[in-house]
Design an enzyme around this catalytic site. Structure first.
Site, short mmCIF file in Angstrom:
data_model
loop_
_atom_site.label_atom_id
_atom_site.label_comp_id
_atom_site.label_asym_id
_atom_site.label_seq_id
_atom_site.Cartn_x
_atom_site.Cartn_y
_atom_site.Cartn_z
N LYS A 165 8.16 2.01 13.06
CA LYS A 165 7.17 1.17 12.37
C LYS A 165 5.72 1.65 12.53
CE LYS A 165 10.15 -2.78 12.36
NZ LYS A 165 10.76 -3.72 13.19
N ASP A 169 21.75 -1.92 2.16
CA ASP A 169 22.60 -2.60 3.13
C ASP A 169 22.64 -4.07 2.73
OD1 ASP A 169 21.05 -4.42 5.17
OD2 ASP A 169 19.77 -2.70 4.77
#
Ligand code: GTP
Length: 370
Positions: free
Chosen positions: A157, A217
């Site tokens: 991140k 996903d």
């Protein structure tokens, strides 16, 4: 080549849909999701599959048996407590020989496995990680490679100014069996935080295989809706082929749709679905086997599992209804509601937020009306 599929997770983000079913068994275009993954593997010549299981493993085993009905040889290993992605692979090590594949069991992709395996071999890699591009790299763990595809580092991140790539780990790996030696037995251990950084620190060759093919996903209700919209819109090549085009309107055996019903595709209706006069179906919509839709009801972008009963003049959009849910007359269910198996929503309720209702709950008529 053998493939290990990780299907042991609890699927907490998809609750309450995963209370009764493990995530790989959630219906996607009316078939358990894992059937699509196995068909994809079979398309790539992979027919020897080991399932690394945990949560609600018995549901998966009961449906697939030894795999022969699906043209696959299936073996199961169940962990007593969650071992994480790498721990779950270590736990099936006795079935693995030679170079092998690992897949997250909640991913649908058109990734070219043959090309990825060739890339792995040409580079003499110990591990090859499939990579997919994302729009907002700051929200993910990124995988930085050099021009040849060799992984340089993993970046968790990053801040916008530190972004050097927009490729993330897409959850399919080609591994050499020695990688198993880096995973402690019977211990919770992850590829992302444990095995791959360890391989890099040993200077072992780890490669990233970049592909911008379809990839998703199904880990959240929003993505569970998106994947079915994409399949119905023909965006998932291997599945669209199997669904004979994917687009338009398809009804299963014994479906009875009143001639006055308006259907704006794409929509898939299961077997024995009944839709009464004046209803309007506006795709993408998937309606499971044995569902009954009352007169004047509107269904827009929704997923109904089997046995759902919807009354008259109901408005349903952007929502997911589990098995045997009942929605009575004049109710409004919009805005991302997730209503689990066996719930009943009384007449004239108005659920217009992303509310999640646990299995078996019953909301009396006119209770939620704001
Ligand atoms: P969330 O709880 O919603 O995060 O879902 P999840 O439990 O499935 O976790 P996640 O989406 O991160 O898992 C990615 C894949 O790895 C899924 O196919 C899971 O079934 C699988 N997985 C996650 N944890 C384990 C585990 O401890 N053991 C095994 N065998 N598989 C796992």
């Amino acid at each position: 080549m053998k493939a290990v599929i990780l299907v042991g997770g609890e699927g907490t983000r998809l609750r309450p849909l995963t209370v009764n079913l493990p995530k790989p068994m959630l219906p996607v275009v009316n078939r358990p999701f894992l059937e699509h993954v196995l068909a994809y593997l079979k398309d790539h010549g992979i027919t020897d599959v080991i399932l690394s299981m945990g949560y609600r493993s018995e549901v998966i085993e009961k449906h697939f048996g030894d795999g022969s009905d699906f043209g696959i040889r299936l073996r199961y290993v169940v962990e007593a407590s969650p071992l994480g992605t790498a721990g779950g692979v270590k736990n099936v090590a006795q079935y693995v020989d030679g170079t092998f594949l690992v897949l997250n069991g909640d991913i649908l992709t058109d990734l070219d496995l043959g090309a990825m395996i060739d890339f792995h071999r040409q580079n003499g890699a110990k591990a090859t990680i499939s990579l997919t591009p994302v729009e907002d790299p700051t929200a993910y763990g990124l995988v930085e490679t050099d021009a040849t595809g060799r992984v340089r580092r993993f970046i968790e991140k990053p801040r916008l100014e530190d972004v050097t790539t927009n490729f993330i780990n897409a959850g399919t790996y080609v591994l050499e069996p020695e990688v198993l030696d880096l995973i402690p037995p019977a211990t919770y251990y992850m590829f992302e935080r444990g095995v791959f950084p360890e391989l890099l620190s040993r200077r072992d060759p780890v490669y990233g295989f970049r592909s911008d093919c379809y990839w998703i996903d199904i880990g959240t209700p929003a993505k569970y809706l998106t994947v079915q919209r994409d399949i119905l819109n023909g965006r998932v090549q291997h599945l669209s082929r199997r669904l004979a085009g994917g687009r338009g309107f398809r009804a299963g055996k014994g479906a009875a749709v009143d001639p006055s019903v308006t259907v704006i595709g794409p929509a898939i209706l299961g077997d024995r679905v009944r839709i009464a006069a004046g209803a309007r179906i506006s795709g993408p919509v998937v309606i499971g086997d044995g569902c009954v839709i009352g007169p004047g009801t509107t269904i827009e972008e929704a997923i109904l599992w089997s046995g759902v009963k919807i009354g008259a003049r109901v408005k349903l959009s952007g929502s997911i209804l589990g098995r045997d849910v009942v929605v009575d007359d004049d109710a409004i269910v919009t805005g991302g509601a997730v209503i689990a198996d066996g719930c009943s929503i009384g007449s004239e309720n108005r659920l217009d937020q992303a509310i999640r209702i646990w299995p078996g709950r019953s909301i009396p008529p006119r209770t939620i009306t704001f």
